[in-house]
Motif scaffolding. Structure first.
Motif, mmCIF file in Angstrom:
data_model
loop_
_atom_site.group_PDB
_atom_site.id
_atom_site.type_symbol
_atom_site.label_atom_id
_atom_site.label_comp_id
_atom_site.label_asym_id
_atom_site.label_seq_id
_atom_site.Cartn_x
_atom_site.Cartn_y
_atom_site.Cartn_z
ATOM 1 N N ASN A 35 -45.902 9.872 165.524
ATOM 2 C CA ASN A 35 -45.407 11.213 165.806
ATOM 3 C C ASN A 35 -44.072 11.459 165.108
ATOM 4 O OD1 ASN A 35 -47.607 11.751 167.408
ATOM 5 N ND2 ASN A 35 -46.563 11.312 169.338
ATOM 6 N N ARG A 36 -43.193 10.456 165.131
ATOM 7 C CA ARG A 36 -41.917 10.580 164.438
ATOM 8 C C ARG A 36 -42.147 10.757 162.941
ATOM 9 N NH1 ARG A 36 -39.129 5.737 164.578
ATOM 10 N NH2 ARG A 36 -37.233 6.791 163.900
ATOM 11 N N ARG A 37 -43.070 10.002 162.397
ATOM 12 C CA ARG A 37 -43.362 10.101 160.968
ATOM 13 C C ARG A 37 -43.929 11.474 160.621
ATOM 14 N NH1 ARG A 37 -44.379 6.663 156.679
ATOM 15 N NH2 ARG A 37 -45.797 7.523 155.120
ATOM 16 N N ASP A 38 -44.823 11.976 161.458
ATOM 17 C CA ASP A 38 -45.415 13.294 161.204
ATOM 18 C C ASP A 38 -44.341 14.383 161.220
ATOM 19 O OD1 ASP A 38 -47.876 12.097 161.022
ATOM 20 O OD2 ASP A 38 -48.513 12.641 163.048
ATOM 21 N N ASP A 39 -43.428 14.315 162.190
ATOM 22 C CA ASP A 39 -42.349 15.296 162.267
ATOM 23 C C ASP A 39 -41.452 15.210 161.032
ATOM 24 O OD1 ASP A 39 -43.301 16.121 164.705
ATOM 25 O OD2 ASP A 39 -41.855 14.952 165.884
ATOM 26 N N TYR A 40 -41.212 13.994 160.591
ATOM 27 C CA TYR A 40 -40.351 13.766 159.434
ATOM 28 C C TYR A 40 -40.999 14.327 158.168
ATOM 29 C CZ TYR A 40 -36.727 11.089 156.968
ATOM 30 O OH TYR A 40 -35.647 10.710 156.226
ATOM 31 N N GLU A 41 -42.287 14.065 158.003
ATOM 32 C CA GLU A 41 -42.996 14.551 156.824
ATOM 33 C C GLU A 41 -43.082 16.077 156.827
ATOM 34 O OE1 GLU A 41 -44.258 13.150 154.025
ATOM 35 O OE2 GLU A 41 -43.125 11.388 154.681
ATOM 36 N N ALA A 42 -43.175 16.677 158.021
ATOM 37 C CA ALA A 42 -43.238 18.132 158.104
ATOM 38 C C ALA A 42 -41.930 18.758 157.625
ATOM 39 C CB ALA A 42 -43.538 18.562 159.540
ATOM 40 N N ALA A 43 -40.808 18.040 157.799
ATOM 41 C CA ALA A 43 -39.506 18.561 157.376
ATOM 42 C C ALA A 43 -39.215 18.250 155.907
ATOM 43 C CB ALA A 43 -38.404 17.967 158.251
ATOM 44 N N ARG A 44 -39.992 17.371 155.316
ATOM 45 C CA ARG A 44 -39.772 16.984 153.919
ATOM 46 C C ARG A 44 -40.241 18.099 152.994
ATOM 47 N NH1 ARG A 44 -43.556 13.631 151.027
ATOM 48 N NH2 ARG A 44 -42.663 12.853 149.079
ATOM 49 N N PRO A 45 -39.428 18.515 152.010
ATOM 50 C CA PRO A 45 -39.833 19.598 151.107
ATOM 51 C C PRO A 45 -41.070 19.218 150.304
ATOM 52 C CG PRO A 45 -37.576 18.874 150.665
ATOM 53 C CD PRO A 45 -38.119 17.988 151.702
ATOM 54 N N ASN A 89 -32.902 13.783 160.984
ATOM 55 C CA ASN A 89 -33.118 15.218 160.913
ATOM 56 C C ASN A 89 -32.439 15.742 159.653
ATOM 57 O OD1 ASN A 89 -32.894 18.063 161.191
ATOM 58 N ND2 ASN A 89 -33.043 17.890 163.414
ATOM 59 N N VAL A 90 -33.230 16.176 158.676
ATOM 60 C CA VAL A 90 -32.664 16.575 157.388
ATOM 61 C C VAL A 90 -31.711 17.758 157.534
ATOM 62 C CG1 VAL A 90 -34.547 18.154 156.794
ATOM 63 C CG2 VAL A 90 -33.259 17.028 154.963
ATOM 64 N N ASP A 91 -31.913 18.603 158.541
ATOM 65 C CA ASP A 91 -31.025 19.745 158.743
ATOM 66 C C ASP A 91 -29.656 19.330 159.276
ATOM 67 O OD1 ASP A 91 -32.962 21.573 157.888
ATOM 68 O OD2 ASP A 91 -33.879 21.638 159.877
ATOM 69 N N GLY A 201 -36.394 6.472 151.097
ATOM 70 C CA GLY A 201 -35.050 6.929 151.337
ATOM 71 C C GLY A 201 -34.786 8.391 151.572
ATOM 72 N N PHE A 202 -35.826 9.235 151.717
ATOM 73 C CA PHE A 202 -35.566 10.651 151.984
ATOM 74 C C PHE A 202 -34.577 10.789 153.145
ATOM 75 C CE2 PHE A 202 -36.566 14.558 154.346
ATOM 76 C CZ PHE A 202 -36.375 15.495 153.341
ATOM 77 N N PRO A 203 -33.551 11.632 153.016
ATOM 78 C CA PRO A 203 -33.351 12.684 152.018
ATOM 79 C C PRO A 203 -32.779 12.219 150.682
ATOM 80 C CG PRO A 203 -32.340 13.241 154.145
ATOM 81 C CD PRO A 203 -32.659 11.798 154.175
#
Length: 226
Positions: A35-45, A89-91, A201-203
């Motif tokens: 779930n954490r990975r899915d949320d992270y990928e959703a925020a990735r451009p 959180n990229v934001d 390493g994103f971001p």
């Protein structure tokens, strides 16, 4: 042999319950991690900004009969220092540069994306890689020149080392002159034409040509001049 008060049936019933609890806990942990990975990928451009300074050389695909000249992202080696991939959180993430500088700087991911973009083909290798080993990869990296950022903050006389820290606590350093000798060290946001994957390493991460891969391993990072 069973201690006093324990018979065979009770022993197996107890150990079975412990085993079942461990299986459930493991499955729950894997689900939470996914779930954490899915949320992270959703925020990735889904794309990168246009490169202002490309210098990717022509690729001779006949260089090796079985391996591509540029290592696919999914095949690029990884050496993990944590039990799970660190997510952020990229934001809310930012890169900070401080220490022996005149003008400390803090950059968000949006700030990095908005800056002039440089592209370089760089090979990195793990310090423990054997001759012919698999811990080496060649990729096209995109990002902001580290030298430009250092010029912007104004490195003070006496500074000798670039010291960087990842959000998971990993630290590394290298001589200051390495960042300014023309080898084009990058704060990279892209890899092979796509935004950095979480595994790489994103971001953002360091890429320092000519030094072993652990120097480039600080990602989601802060940098300090010592």
């Amino acid at each position: 042999l069973f201690r006093s008060g324990w018979d065979r049936r009770r022993f197996f019933r107890t150990t079975g319950a412990v085993g079942a609890t461990a299986v459930v806990a493991g499955a729950l942990g894997r689900r939470l991690e996914q779930n954490r990975r899915d949320d992270y990928e959703a925020a990735r451009p889904t794309s990168l900004p246009v490169v202002d300074d490309p210098s990717t050389p022509a690729i001779d695909e006949s260089f090796h009969p079985t391996e591509p000249f540029v290592t696919p992202v999914g095949d690029f080696y990884r050496i993990d220092t944590a039990l799970s991939i660190p997510y952020t959180n990229v934001d809310k993430w930012s890169l900070s540069i401080g220490g022996l500088v005149d003008r400390p700087l803090e950059l968000t991911y949006a700030d990095l994306v908005a800056r002039s973009q440089t592209e370089r083909m760089v090979t990195i290798s793990c310090v423990s890689n054997e001759v012919g080993g698999r811990y080496v990869g060649n990729a096209v990296w995109q990002g902001v020149l580290l030298a430009d950022l250092l010029d912007e903050v104004g490195v003070q006389i006496g500074a000798e080392q670039v010291f960087s820290r990842s959000i998971d606590g990993w630290t590394s350093g290298f001589p200051l002159e390495v960042a300014r000798d023309g080898r084009d060290a990058l704060v990279a946001i892209g890899m092979n034409g796509e935004p950095l994957p979480a595994e790489h390493g994103f971001p953002a991460r360091l890429i320092v040509p000519g030094l072993y891969g652990y120097v480039s391993a600080t990602d989601r990072k802060s940098t300090r001049l010592n």
